[in-house]
Scaffold this motif. Structure first.
Motif, PDB file in Angstrom:
ATOM      1  N   TYR A 139       0.812  -1.217   0.000  1.00 23.48           N
ATOM      2  CA  TYR A 139       0.000   0.000   0.000  1.00 23.48           C
ATOM      3  C   TYR A 139       0.844   1.264   0.000  1.00 23.48           C
ATOM      4  N   HIS A 146      -5.304   5.938   0.193  1.00 23.97           N
ATOM      5  CA  HIS A 146      -6.446   5.913   1.105  1.00 23.97           C
ATOM      6  C   HIS A 146      -7.303   7.180   0.996  1.00 23.97           C
ATOM      7  N   SER A 153     -15.350   5.831  -1.992  1.00 22.95           N
ATOM      8  CA  SER A 153     -16.401   5.150  -1.229  1.00 22.95           C
ATOM      9  C   SER A 153     -17.300   6.153  -0.502  1.00 22.95           C
ATOM     10  N   GLY A 186     -11.362  -4.047   6.865  1.00 20.32           N
ATOM     11  CA  GLY A 186     -10.698  -3.283   5.803  1.00 20.32           C
ATOM     12  C   GLY A 186     -11.337  -1.919   5.669  1.00 20.32           C
ATOM     13  N   ASP A 209      -8.061  -2.254   9.953  1.00 21.97           N
ATOM     14  CA  ASP A 209      -7.388  -2.086   8.662  1.00 21.97           C
ATOM     15  C   ASP A 209      -5.897  -2.316   8.846  1.00 21.97           C
ATOM     16  N   LEU A 210      -5.289  -2.788   7.759  1.00 27.32           N
ATOM     17  CA  LEU A 210      -3.862  -3.094   7.746  1.00 27.32           C
ATOM     18  C   LEU A 210      -2.996  -1.842   7.865  1.00 27.32           C
ATOM     19  N   CYS A 211      -3.486  -0.726   7.315  1.00 27.79           N
ATOM     20  CA  CYS A 211      -2.590   0.425   7.102  1.00 27.79           C
ATOM     21  C   CYS A 211      -2.681   1.437   8.242  1.00 27.79           C
ATOM     22  N   ARG A 235      -4.882  -3.690  12.171  1.00 28.77           N
ATOM     23  CA  ARG A 235      -4.913  -5.144  12.310  1.00 28.77           C
ATOM     24  C   ARG A 235      -4.804  -5.792  10.927  1.00 28.77           C
ATOM     25  N   ASP A 236      -3.892  -6.748  10.801  1.00 32.23           N
ATOM     26  CA  ASP A 236      -3.785  -7.532   9.571  1.00 32.23           C
ATOM     27  C   ASP A 236      -4.826  -8.641   9.647  1.00 32.23           C
ATOM     28  N   LEU A 237      -5.766  -8.641   8.699  1.00 30.55           N
ATOM     29  CA  LEU A 237      -6.869  -9.612   8.742  1.00 30.55           C
ATOM     30  C   LEU A 237      -6.499 -10.974   8.162  1.00 30.55           C
ATOM     31  N   PHE A 252     -16.409  -3.032   2.664  1.00 30.26           N
ATOM     32  CA  PHE A 252     -16.685  -2.215   1.488  1.00 30.26           C
ATOM     33  C   PHE A 252     -15.468  -2.258   0.578  1.00 30.26           C
ATOM     34  N   ASP A 253     -15.587  -3.005  -0.513  1.00 33.10           N
ATOM     35  CA  ASP A 253     -14.513  -3.105  -1.512  1.00 33.10           C
ATOM     36  C   ASP A 253     -13.198  -3.521  -0.847  1.00 33.10           C
ATOM     37  N   GLN A 258      -7.379  -9.043  -0.769  1.00 29.26           N
ATOM     38  CA  GLN A 258      -6.764  -9.645   0.423  1.00 29.26           C
ATOM     39  C   GLN A 258      -5.826 -10.783   0.022  1.00 29.26           C
ATOM     40  N   GLN A 316       1.286  -9.600  -0.603  1.00 35.55           N
ATOM     41  CA  GLN A 316       1.069 -10.218   0.720  1.00 35.55           C
ATOM     42  C   GLN A 316       1.260 -11.736   0.635  1.00 35.55           C
TER      43      GLN A 316
HETATM   44  C1  LIG Z   1     -10.009  -0.784  -1.613  1.00 34.05           C
HETATM   45  S1  LIG Z   1      -9.665  -0.339   0.020  1.00 34.05           S
HETATM   46  C2  LIG Z   1     -11.271  -0.023   0.718  1.00 34.05           C
HETATM   47  C3  LIG Z   1     -11.211   0.805   1.980  1.00 34.05           C
HETATM   48  C4  LIG Z   1     -12.552   1.159   2.607  1.00 34.05           C
HETATM   49  N1  LIG Z   1     -13.333   0.001   2.947  1.00 34.05           N
HETATM   50  C5  LIG Z   1     -13.344   2.073   1.702  1.00 34.05           C
HETATM   51  O1  LIG Z   1     -14.371   1.651   1.185  1.00 34.05           O
HETATM   52  O2  LIG Z   1     -12.906   3.221   1.518  1.00 34.05           O
HETATM   53  C6  LIG Z   1      -9.223  -1.908   0.739  1.00 34.05           C
HETATM   54  C7  LIG Z   1      -8.811  -1.761   2.191  1.00 34.05           C
HETATM   55  O3  LIG Z   1      -8.469  -3.064   2.686  1.00 34.05           O
HETATM   56  C8  LIG Z   1      -7.353  -2.914   3.539  1.00 34.05           C
HETATM   57  N2  LIG Z   1      -6.628  -4.199   3.604  1.00 34.05           N
HETATM   58  C9  LIG Z   1      -6.000  -4.840   2.604  1.00 34.05           C
HETATM   59  N3  LIG Z   1      -5.396  -5.953   3.031  1.00 34.05           N
HETATM   60  C10 LIG Z   1      -5.660  -6.035   4.370  1.00 34.05           C
HETATM   61  C11 LIG Z   1      -5.313  -6.975   5.394  1.00 34.05           C
HETATM   62  N4  LIG Z   1      -4.565  -8.041   5.144  1.00 34.05           N
HETATM   63  N5  LIG Z   1      -5.771  -6.718   6.651  1.00 34.05           N
HETATM   64  C12 LIG Z   1      -6.532  -5.631   6.916  1.00 34.05           C
HETATM   65  N6  LIG Z   1      -6.883  -4.718   5.984  1.00 34.05           N
HETATM   66  C13 LIG Z   1      -6.447  -4.907   4.723  1.00 34.05           C
HETATM   67  C14 LIG Z   1      -6.539  -1.796   2.900  1.00 34.05           C
HETATM   68  O4  LIG Z   1      -5.630  -1.166   3.760  1.00 34.05           O
HETATM   69  C15 LIG Z   1      -7.613  -0.862   2.384  1.00 34.05           C
HETATM   70  O5  LIG Z   1      -7.927   0.144   3.317  1.00 34.05           O
END
Ligand SMILES: C[S@@+](CC[C@H](N)C(=O)[O-])C[C@H]1O[C@@H](n2cnc3c(N)ncnc32)[C@H](O)[C@@H]1O
Length: 361
Positions: A139, A146, A153, A186, A209-211, A235-237, A252-253, A258, A316
């Motif tokens: 990211y 973001h 979104s 996320g 969220d990861l970031c 948190r890394d999911l 949401f998206d 992942q 990842q």
């Molecule tokens: C396309 S963005 C959507 C963000 C938010 N839901 C929105 O609609 O604005 C995908 C999100 O998934 C998070 N993400 C991706 N891999 C992840 C992981 N392994 N653990 C947690 N979050 C993760 C990213 O950091 C990002 O914020």
């Protein structure tokens, strides 16, 4: 056995028409990039509030350098977005055009999506390297990701949330009003979750969220809004495994890119209490390329997949399903995770996405 294909005679007319189309495509690509520039500098918003004006007046109103604003205006005029009166050297943005290019525009702000094109140029060298090595990206490689996602979104999720999105799931709005536990997986900058926390003070909201930068932004925004019923956690999911903690889970998206979407969906099923609901928005294209020829903005979505979603998942160590993983794939994963019912919806304002409402037994 080698099959020889009989070649058709070269069609000069078709070749010339195709070359013309490609020229137009490159021209449109440049315009898409300049939509992003105009959006980020607030130039469309400035123009929308002005009567016909010179480049100097527009630049002064926007607080920008006239020479650059004049060149940007030339792009907008030749693209037939802004109208130009050569006699008075004045420019005007017709209200019908402002209706899809400004912040808060009634038809949605399409200039927001120009930013996805701009970001592609910013990471081109990294993407070229990925093609050679097969490796992925992170990211952090994407400038402003973001922020762009939150704007995107903000329009497709947060704005229609209460009138169109939550009503897709019978009983959820009433349950939120009464008080339940909600997870957004996320969550990014947490636009939608913060809107829900403000609307439903009796419920409790958690965003993962990861970031860290996205989570930091979400926390600051929640604090600024005085929200006491919401918590954001970095948190890394990957390998997510909480048990029966939530009544409503949203994403949401946030599933297709992942590391392991299937495992995440199983984890989210496990995190729901019996009778809980998983509301999932993701890209609504088909898993089959041939079905997507007329899907809205299909080329843009495959390009975003190539430049962002696929490398993010591969980075990842993941499956790299891509943006167009397909609603069929998503639905099969939801059913495989054990949900008792899975419904699929498309909202009229948002033909690019699909919404799944899945209930746990
Ligand atoms: C396309 S963005 C959507 C963000 C938010 N839901 C929105 O609609 O604005 C995908 C999100 O998934 C998070 N993400 C991706 N891999 C992840 C992981 N392994 N653990 C947690 N979050 C993760 C990213 O950091 C990002 O914020």
């Amino acid at each position: 056995m080698t099959v020889m294909m009989k070649s058709a005679p070269f069609d000069q007319g078709a070749a010339e028409a195709f070359a013309e189309r490609i020229g137009g495509t490159i021209d449109s690509g440049a315009v898409a990039f300049m939509l992003s520039v105009g959006h980020r500098l607030g130039l469309f918003d400035t123009l929308a509030g002005m009567a016909p004006a010179t480049s100097g007046e527009i630049a002064a109103r926007a607080g920008l350098a006239e020479r650059y604003v004049r060149e940007w205006l030339a792009v907008m005029v030749t693209a037939r977005i802004v109208e130009y009166d050569p006699a008075g050297r004045r420019y005007v943005l017709p209200p019908e055009h402002a209706a899809c290019l400004t912040r808060g525009a009634p038809l949605g702000n399409l200039a927001v999506y120009g930013q996805h094109v701009a970001i592609m140029g910013a990471v081109q060298d990294r993407v070229l390297a990925c093609f050679e090595t097969g490796e992925g990206m992170a990211y952090d490689d994407y400038p402003c990701f973001h922020q762009i996602m939150a704007e995107d979104s903000g329009q497709t999720v947060a704005a229609p949330l209460f009138d169109f999105v939550l009503p897709l799931a019978d009983g959820v709005t009433d349950a939120l009003a009464a008080g339940i536990d909600v997870l957004d997986a996320g969550c990014g900058r947490g636009e939608a979750l913060r809107a829900m926390a403000a609307r439903f003070p009796a419920s409790r909201f958690v965003g993962y969220d990861l970031c860290p930068d996205a989570i930091g932004f979400a926390r600051d925004a929640a604090r600024a809004d005085g929200l006491a019923n919401i918590r954001f956690e970095r948190r890394d999911l990957t390998g997510y495994d909480e048990r029966e903690r939530f009544d409503l889970v949203t994403s949401f998206d946030a599933v297709h890119d992942q590391k392991d979407p299937e495992a995440l969906i199983r984890g989210l099923h496990g995190a729901l209490r019996p009778g809980g609901v998983y509301l999932m928005q993701d890209i609504g294209g088909s898993a089959r390329l041939e079905n997507n020829l007329d899907f809205p903005m299909a080329s843009l979505l495959y390009a975003i997949s190539c430049v962002h979603c696929t490398p993010i998942s591969l980075g990842q160590g993941g499956a790299g399903l891509g943006t167009m993983w397909g609603w069929e794939t998503a639905e099969a994963m939801l059913r495989g995770a054990g949900f008792a019912s899975v419904e699929r919806h498309v909202l009229p304002h948002d033909p690019m996405n699909v919404w799944f409402v899945s209930r746990k037994a």
